[in-house]
Motif scaffolding. Structure first.
Motif, PDB file in Angstrom:
ATOM      1  N   GLU A   1       9.237  10.753   9.791  1.00  0.00           N
ATOM      2  CA  GLU A   1       8.753  11.601   8.510  1.00  0.00           C
ATOM      3  C   GLU A   1       8.083  11.116   7.454  1.00  0.00           C
ATOM      4  OE1 GLU A   1      11.769  14.700   5.764  1.00  0.00           O
ATOM      5  OE2 GLU A   1      12.424  13.329   7.622  1.00  0.00           O
ATOM      6  N   LEU A   2       8.451  10.767   6.873  1.00  0.00           N
ATOM      7  CA  LEU A   2       7.496   9.280   5.658  1.00  0.00           C
ATOM      8  C   LEU A   2       5.834   9.861   5.830  1.00  0.00           C
ATOM      9  CD1 LEU A   2      10.637   8.547   3.577  1.00  0.00           C
ATOM     10  CD2 LEU A   2       9.292  10.777   3.536  1.00  0.00           C
ATOM     11  N   GLY A   3       6.346   8.173   6.869  1.00  0.00           N
ATOM     12  CA  GLY A   3       4.587   8.172   7.056  1.00  0.00           C
ATOM     13  C   GLY A   3       3.898   8.444   7.906  1.00  0.00           C
ATOM     14  N   GLY A   4       4.841   8.479   9.599  1.00  0.00           N
ATOM     15  CA  GLY A   4       3.864   9.120  10.452  1.00  0.00           C
ATOM     16  C   GLY A   4       3.344   8.158  10.997  1.00  0.00           C
ATOM     17  N   GLU A   5       1.840   8.718  12.030  1.00  0.00           N
ATOM     18  CA  GLU A   5       1.241   7.644  12.481  1.00  0.00           C
ATOM     19  C   GLU A   5       0.745   7.289  12.138  1.00  0.00           C
ATOM     20  OE1 GLU A   5      -2.238   7.648  16.455  1.00  0.00           O
ATOM     21  OE2 GLU A   5      -1.115  10.018  15.938  1.00  0.00           O
ATOM     22  N   ASP A   6       0.488   6.565  10.899  1.00  0.00           N
ATOM     23  CA  ASP A   6      -0.257   5.601  10.104  1.00  0.00           C
ATOM     24  C   ASP A   6       0.908   4.275   9.951  1.00  0.00           C
ATOM     25  OD1 ASP A   6      -2.304   6.831  10.033  1.00  0.00           O
ATOM     26  OD2 ASP A   6      -2.235   7.808   7.677  1.00  0.00           O
ATOM     27  N   LEU A   7       2.065   4.977   9.792  1.00  0.00           N
ATOM     28  CA  LEU A   7       2.966   3.852   9.914  1.00  0.00           C
ATOM     29  C   LEU A   7       4.162   3.052  11.093  1.00  0.00           C
ATOM     30  CD1 LEU A   7       4.960   1.698   7.776  1.00  0.00           C
ATOM     31  CD2 LEU A   7       6.557   4.081   7.291  1.00  0.00           C
ATOM     32  N   VAL A   8       4.770   4.276  11.751  1.00  0.00           N
ATOM     33  CA  VAL A   8       4.433   3.524  13.130  1.00  0.00           C
ATOM     34  C   VAL A   8       4.292   4.286  14.809  1.00  0.00           C
ATOM     35  CG1 VAL A   8       7.438   4.119  11.996  1.00  0.00           C
ATOM     36  CG2 VAL A   8       5.998   6.315  13.417  1.00  0.00           C
ATOM     37  N   GLY A   9       2.450   4.170  14.735  1.00  0.00           N
ATOM     38  CA  GLY A   9       2.142   4.307  15.149  1.00  0.00           C
ATOM     39  C   GLY A   9       2.673   5.365  16.548  1.00  0.00           C
ATOM     40  N   SER A  10       3.061   5.851  17.142  1.00  0.00           N
ATOM     41  CA  SER A  10       3.691   6.266  18.710  1.00  0.00           C
ATOM     42  C   SER A  10       4.778   6.251  18.256  1.00  0.00           C
ATOM     43  CB  SER A  10       2.603   6.147  19.913  1.00  0.00           C
ATOM     44  OG  SER A  10       2.872   5.388  20.316  1.00  0.00           O
TER      45      SER A  10
ATOM     46  N   GLY B   1       0.183  -1.545   0.272  1.00  0.00           N
ATOM     47  CA  GLY B   1       0.314   0.219   0.063  1.00  0.00           C
ATOM     48  C   GLY B   1       0.816   0.964   0.074  1.00  0.00           C
ATOM     49  N   PRO B   2       0.207   2.934  -0.033  1.00  0.00           N
ATOM     50  CA  PRO B   2       0.946   3.713   0.123  1.00  0.00           C
ATOM     51  C   PRO B   2       1.972   3.885   1.568  1.00  0.00           C
ATOM     52  CG  PRO B   2      -1.365   4.305  -0.007  1.00  0.00           C
ATOM     53  CD  PRO B   2      -1.327   2.702   0.612  1.00  0.00           C
ATOM     54  N   LEU B   3       1.649   2.677   2.258  1.00  0.00           N
ATOM     55  CA  LEU B   3       3.360   2.633   3.792  1.00  0.00           C
ATOM     56  C   LEU B   3       4.196   1.509   3.528  1.00  0.00           C
ATOM     57  CD1 LEU B   3       0.638   3.836   6.675  1.00  0.00           C
ATOM     58  CD2 LEU B   3       2.167   5.302   5.142  1.00  0.00           C
ATOM     59  N   ASP B   4       4.227   1.241   2.207  1.00  0.00           N
ATOM     60  CA  ASP B   4       5.664   0.574   1.452  1.00  0.00           C
ATOM     61  C   ASP B   4       6.611   0.645   1.858  1.00  0.00           C
ATOM     62  OD1 ASP B   4       5.631  -2.172   0.404  1.00  0.00           O
ATOM     63  OD2 ASP B   4       7.140  -0.185  -0.582  1.00  0.00           O
TER      64      ASP B   4
ATOM     65  N   ALA C   1      17.885   3.663  14.311  1.00  0.00           N
ATOM     66  CA  ALA C   1      16.841   4.827  14.778  1.00  0.00           C
ATOM     67  C   ALA C   1      17.227   6.086  13.752  1.00  0.00           C
ATOM     68  CB  ALA C   1      17.989   5.337  15.839  1.00  0.00           C
ATOM     69  N   ARG C   2      18.154   5.651  13.317  1.00  0.00           N
ATOM     70  CA  ARG C   2      18.437   6.879  11.730  1.00  0.00           C
ATOM     71  C   ARG C   2      17.172   6.306  11.098  1.00  0.00           C
ATOM     72  NH1 ARG C   2      23.831   6.334  12.042  1.00  0.00           N
ATOM     73  NH2 ARG C   2      23.627   5.073  10.154  1.00  0.00           N
ATOM     74  N   MET C   3      16.502   5.423  10.625  1.00  0.00           N
ATOM     75  CA  MET C   3      15.637   5.282   9.904  1.00  0.00           C
ATOM     76  C   MET C   3      14.622   4.959   9.707  1.00  0.00           C
ATOM     77  SD  MET C   3      15.184   0.953   8.309  1.00  0.00           S
ATOM     78  CE  MET C   3      16.681   1.010   7.070  1.00  0.00           C
ATOM     79  N   LEU C   4      14.085   4.782  12.223  1.00  0.00           N
ATOM     80  CA  LEU C   4      12.574   5.091  11.892  1.00  0.00           C
ATOM     81  C   LEU C   4      12.392   6.830  12.049  1.00  0.00           C
ATOM     82  CD1 LEU C   4      10.485   4.000  13.653  1.00  0.00           C
ATOM     83  CD2 LEU C   4      11.703   4.377  15.837  1.00  0.00           C
ATOM     84  N   ALA C   5      13.712   7.419  12.268  1.00  0.00           N
ATOM     85  CA  ALA C   5      13.237   8.644  12.123  1.00  0.00           C
ATOM     86  C   ALA C   5      12.541   9.276  11.055  1.00  0.00           C
ATOM     87  CB  ALA C   5      14.508   9.963  12.174  1.00  0.00           C
ATOM     88  N   LEU C   6      13.738   8.379  10.209  1.00  0.00           N
ATOM     89  CA  LEU C   6      13.355   8.814   8.318  1.00  0.00           C
ATOM     90  C   LEU C   6      11.009   8.390   7.682  1.00  0.00           C
ATOM     91  CD1 LEU C   6      13.420  10.047   5.065  1.00  0.00           C
ATOM     92  CD2 LEU C   6      14.892   7.854   4.896  1.00  0.00           C
TER      93      LEU C   6
END
Length: 322
Positions: free
Chosen positions: A299-308, A132-135, A291-296
């Motif tokens: 930024e790109l996927g926001g809460e829809d991707l990584v929740g809180s 989906g859009p969050l791939d 941690a750098r990947m998570l930060a990106l």
């Protein structure tokens, strides 16, 4: 003499029963036709599970969501997912732990005769995207396009989201001008004559990320790690044993070929090479790189991707000594 023999047989039976009782079943719920089955099959076939004190029991499911339901409901002890999902769950209070399995990532493929030579050449094209859009691959390639070419790939192209097999067929038939798919479909697409326009690993490097960060892995509950650490570390050790064998033994791949769904020798060779390229190095996961990947991804996927999750939760990865 008879009684000595009888007593010896009884003693051996008792010892065998005791050893069997100590061998704990480990239920792994995975996609029926996923590539992880090649490794699980290798573990079971060569007894790497028994050698590390557990009995591997593979439960095939139709989709990743079904595996997660089984895991969260206690019907499975282990599933395969990406560590970003584990980080999201830990941020939400779920005590899940990630054991690295593969660093293989996807990429963007185009027909061999496509005029596109860079991601900037895709303006106006139709892109097929597995998921989906969050791939994650799509998000990284969008960031890469903005970083290297200053273009908004989402705005300048038409996206078609579908299951990996459908994207595979659409790419080969020419229904889409470019395709983003999981690594094993990309391997088969390349073997069928398509060419790679952008590799996600290369895009990640350009964005300051570490492509050696394992994305996929086995997920267990922290409770299991605390109560039976030998079992969890035994799974990690059996996985490494299987990887070591698959990295070097050609006959083992010949044994697995029937379940690899390779239509040609070229596809078989590409799948084998892709799996081997995805084997992560033994040793601890670089948490700063993760941690750098998570930060990106935040930024790109926001809460829809990584929740809180906003920073990497402590304890996400199974590290040596944990």
């Amino acid at each position: 003499m008879f009684f000595k023999t009888l007593i010896g047989a009884v003693a051996a039976a008792v010892l065998t029963t005791a050893a069997w009782a100590e061998t704990q079943a480990l239920r792994v719920s995975v996609l029926k036709f996923g590539t992880v089955n090649w490794e699980l099959n290798t573990i079971k076939h060569h007894g790497f599970d028994a050698a590390h004190g557990f009995d591997l029991q593979v439960q095939g499911v139709a989709g990743g969501s079904a595996a997660k339901v089984a895991f969260q409901g206690g019907e499975a002890d282990v599933i395969v997912s990406d560590w970003l999902w584990v980080a999201r769950q830990r941020a939400a209070g779920k005590d899940y732990v990630f054991i690295p399995y593969s660093k293989a990532v996807g990429g963007m493929m185009v027909p061999k005769e496509s005029p596109a030579q860079s991601i900037a050449d895709l303006s106006g094209s139709k892109i097929g995207i597995a998921g989906g859009p969050l791939d994650k691959s799509w998000l990284i390639l969008r960031a890469y396009a903005a970083h290297t070419a200053g273009i908004d790939l989402e705005a300048t192209t038409e996206q078609v989201f579908a299951a990996p097999p459908l994207i595979f067929k659409s790419a080969l038939s020419g229904e889409v001008g470019a395709a983003i798919n999981f690594w094993h479909f990309l391997a088969k697409m390349e073997a069928s004559g398509m060419r790679k326009l952008v590799d996600v690993a290369e895009a990640a490097t350009a964005l300051g990320l570490d492509p050696d960060t394992p994305l996929l892995g086995y997920v267990v509950k922290g409770e299991m790690l605390r109560e039976t650490p030998a079992l969890v570390h035994g799974l990690a050790a059996a996985s490494r044993d299987a990887k070591d064998l698959l990295a070097s033994n050609e006959a083992e791949w010949d044994r697995l070929r029937d379940q690899m769904n390779a239509k040609t020798d070229a596809q078989f060779d590409a799948l084998k090479a892709g799996f081997r390229a995805g084997i992560p190095e033994a040793g601890p996961v670089d948490e700063e790189a993760a941690a750098r990947m998570l930060a990106l991804m935040v930024e790109l996927g926001g809460e829809d991707l990584v929740g809180s999750a906003r920073t990497l939760p402590a304890g996400t990865f199974l590290q040596p000594g944990s």
